[in-house]
Motif scaffolding. Structure first.
Motif, PDB file in Angstrom:
ATOM      1  N   GLN B  87      52.346  37.492  45.810  1.00 51.52           N
ATOM      2  CA  GLN B  87      51.594  37.205  47.037  1.00 51.52           C
ATOM      3  C   GLN B  87      52.266  38.043  48.288  1.00 51.52           C
ATOM      4  OE1 GLN B  87      49.782  33.634  48.167  1.00 51.52           O
ATOM      5  NE2 GLN B  87      50.417  32.900  46.025  1.00 51.52           N
ATOM      6  N   VAL B  89      54.233  40.497  48.267  1.00 51.18           N
ATOM      7  CA  VAL B  89      54.466  42.078  48.176  1.00 51.18           C
ATOM      8  C   VAL B  89      52.893  42.898  48.022  1.00 51.18           C
ATOM      9  CG1 VAL B  89      55.297  44.031  46.630  1.00 51.18           C
ATOM     10  CG2 VAL B  89      56.558  41.920  47.158  1.00 51.18           C
ATOM     11  N   SER B  90      52.092  42.277  47.182  1.00 55.50           N
ATOM     12  CA  SER B  90      50.539  42.648  47.240  1.00 55.50           C
ATOM     13  C   SER B  90      49.811  41.487  47.047  1.00 55.50           C
ATOM     14  CB  SER B  90      50.680  43.745  46.145  1.00 55.50           C
ATOM     15  OG  SER B  90      49.561  44.000  45.940  1.00 55.50           O
ATOM     16  N   PHE B  91      49.037  41.269  48.137  1.00 60.84           N
ATOM     17  CA  PHE B  91      48.244  40.136  47.799  1.00 60.84           C
ATOM     18  C   PHE B  91      46.833  40.662  46.803  1.00 60.84           C
ATOM     19  CE2 PHE B  91      44.676  37.393  49.149  1.00 60.84           C
ATOM     20  CZ  PHE B  91      45.492  36.231  48.983  1.00 60.84           C
ATOM     21  N   GLU B  92      46.686  41.863  47.293  1.00 60.07           N
ATOM     22  CA  GLU B  92      45.449  42.335  46.278  1.00 60.07           C
ATOM     23  C   GLU B  92      45.778  42.319  44.925  1.00 60.07           C
ATOM     24  OE1 GLU B  92      43.623  45.949  47.921  1.00 60.07           O
ATOM     25  OE2 GLU B  92      42.111  46.294  46.329  1.00 60.07           O
ATOM     26  N   GLN B  95      45.323  39.044  43.585  1.00 63.19           N
ATOM     27  CA  GLN B  95      43.924  38.502  43.456  1.00 63.19           C
ATOM     28  C   GLN B  95      43.596  38.922  42.073  1.00 63.19           C
ATOM     29  OE1 GLN B  95      43.678  36.304  46.108  1.00 63.19           O
ATOM     30  NE2 GLN B  95      41.376  37.215  46.205  1.00 63.19           N
TER      31      GLN B  95
END
Lengths: 175, 221
Positions: B87, B89-92, B95
């Protein structure tokens, strides 16, 4: 026995402390990531940087140069092929669609997933349409919107759900 | 077991995915694109190493009666840390594959290595075992997800920018073939995984035959 139990309890406390520390340290960045991600998604639906968003009770109010411009709502329909399709719908106060974006669905990959912008441009076909100028149904049923080859249920569910919301908004405006 | 044995076991001879057939749920579910598969494999590697090291260090301190719950507690802690890391580093990307990151807890490779190896061996060996088993899993999921992305979507390395920064958006390779849907669907995952296991066995067979041939040559010569 007591020793055994207390060892597990100590371990649990240590693990808990480790997790809470990490959570506290990363919380701000994660919240920031999440907001940036969401805002980026929403701005992409509207496709216009001049429009700002403020949250209201059922979505976002859209503003252009300080005056009300429209609304952005999170909606869902269960009439698809499999489970709920959740999508954002942005409309102007005059009832014109600014943009639609599906954020969650379990439609069949390769057939129903043309809802996704990453798969097909179909969803962009709603942009600029109104209840007055278009017939909201798929072509098979005499409407103005394309169905997918091999899948009618999914696009029809979307088109009808959007039409329903538009007519609700219109009747609300006229009251 | 020598360190070389441990490495060979994890990477090839006793590969957690291809031979032990462990951790198939994430392996099959997340391997639809190379980046998804690689990131999940990498997080599994991190969790496996950390869990192995911790459990090896605590082996004398834990009793037999509470060993299993304690191991699960340790594994769950590291998985939650890995989840927070993703989360961060890269929330997308979180998801997309977040659900399966949480499910690393239930990946039998990790508890399996803790039980079968880490709790009976020195820290260094436990680390090496976690590293090799984790790399073995990472190898299998990376190969499987490359195949599925290449066949299913006709691309490779799409959405690399989600994890490696904006400049990685150009890493995407478009292959000449159109996507074949089957490869992205769950049955395609099973089929390709089966082929992968078959290829591994075929390679092993060839090596064995060559060795047998060499042995008979030295015997007769």
């Amino acid at each position: 026995m007591i020793v055994t139990i207390s060892k597990v309890v100590i371990l649990a406390v240590v693990c808990g402390l480790l997790l809470s520390t990490t959570h506290v340290l990363s919380e701000d960045q994660i919240k920031q990531n999440q907001q940036a991600f969401e805002l980026q998604q929403l701005q992409a639906i509207i496709g216009n940087q001049d429009i700002s968003l403020t949250p209201n009770n059922d979505g976002y109010q859209l503003w252009k140069e300080g005056t009300g411009y429209g609304q952005l709502k999170l909606l869902q329909t269960r009439n698809g092929y499999n489970g709920a399709i959740r999508f954002w719908l942005a409309t102007t106060l005059q009832g014109e669609i600014i943009g639609v974006r599906v954020i969650e669905h379990q439609e069949t990959p390769g057939l129903g997933d043309k809802l996704e912008l990453s798969v097909s441009n179909w969803i962009l076909g709603f942009n600029g349409t109104t209840l007055a100028t278009q017939t909201f149904d798929v072509k098979k049923y005499g409407g103005d919107f394309d169905q997918f080859s091999g899948a009618t249920i999914t696009p029809r569910a979307m088109v009808l759900a959007i039409a329903e919301e538009l007519s609700q908004e219109l009747s609300r405006e006229s009251k | 077991m020598t360190p070389a044995d441990i490495t060979r076991e994890g990477l090839w001879q006793n590969n957690p995915a291809l031979v032990q057939l462990l951790g198939l749920c994430p392996l099959l579910a997340v391997s639809n694109t190379l980046i998804n598969g690689f990131v999940l494999g990498f997080l599994t590697l991190l969790v496996l190493i950390s869990a192995n090291c911790t459990i090896s260090l605590l082996q004398r301190w834990l009793d037999d009666t509470t060993r299993l719950p304690a191991q699960i507690l340790i594994i769950a802690t590291f998985v939650t840390l890995a989840d927070l890391l993703l989360q961060f580093v890269s929330f997308e990307l979180h998801q997309r594959i977040g659900l399966f990151v949480a499910l690393i807890v239930t990946n039998c490779v990790i508890l399996g290595r803790a039980e079968a190896f880490a709790r009976k061996n020195h820290f260094g060996y436990a680390f090496l075992d976690g590293l090799s088993m984790g790399l073995g899993f990472l190898f299998a999921i990376t190969v499987l997800s490359s195949l599925r992305e290449a066949i299913g979507y006709g691309t490779l390395l799409s959405s690399a920018d989600l994890i490696f920064g904006p400049q990685a958006a150009s890493w995407r390779v478009d292959l000449p073939n159109d996507g074949i849907l089957l490869a992205i669907l769950p049955p395609g995952a099973f089929l390709l995984f089966g082929l992968l296991i078959a290829s591994k066995n075929w390679i092993d067979l060839k090596i064995e035959q060559r060795q047998a041939l060499r042995n008979s040559e030295t015997a007769s010569g």
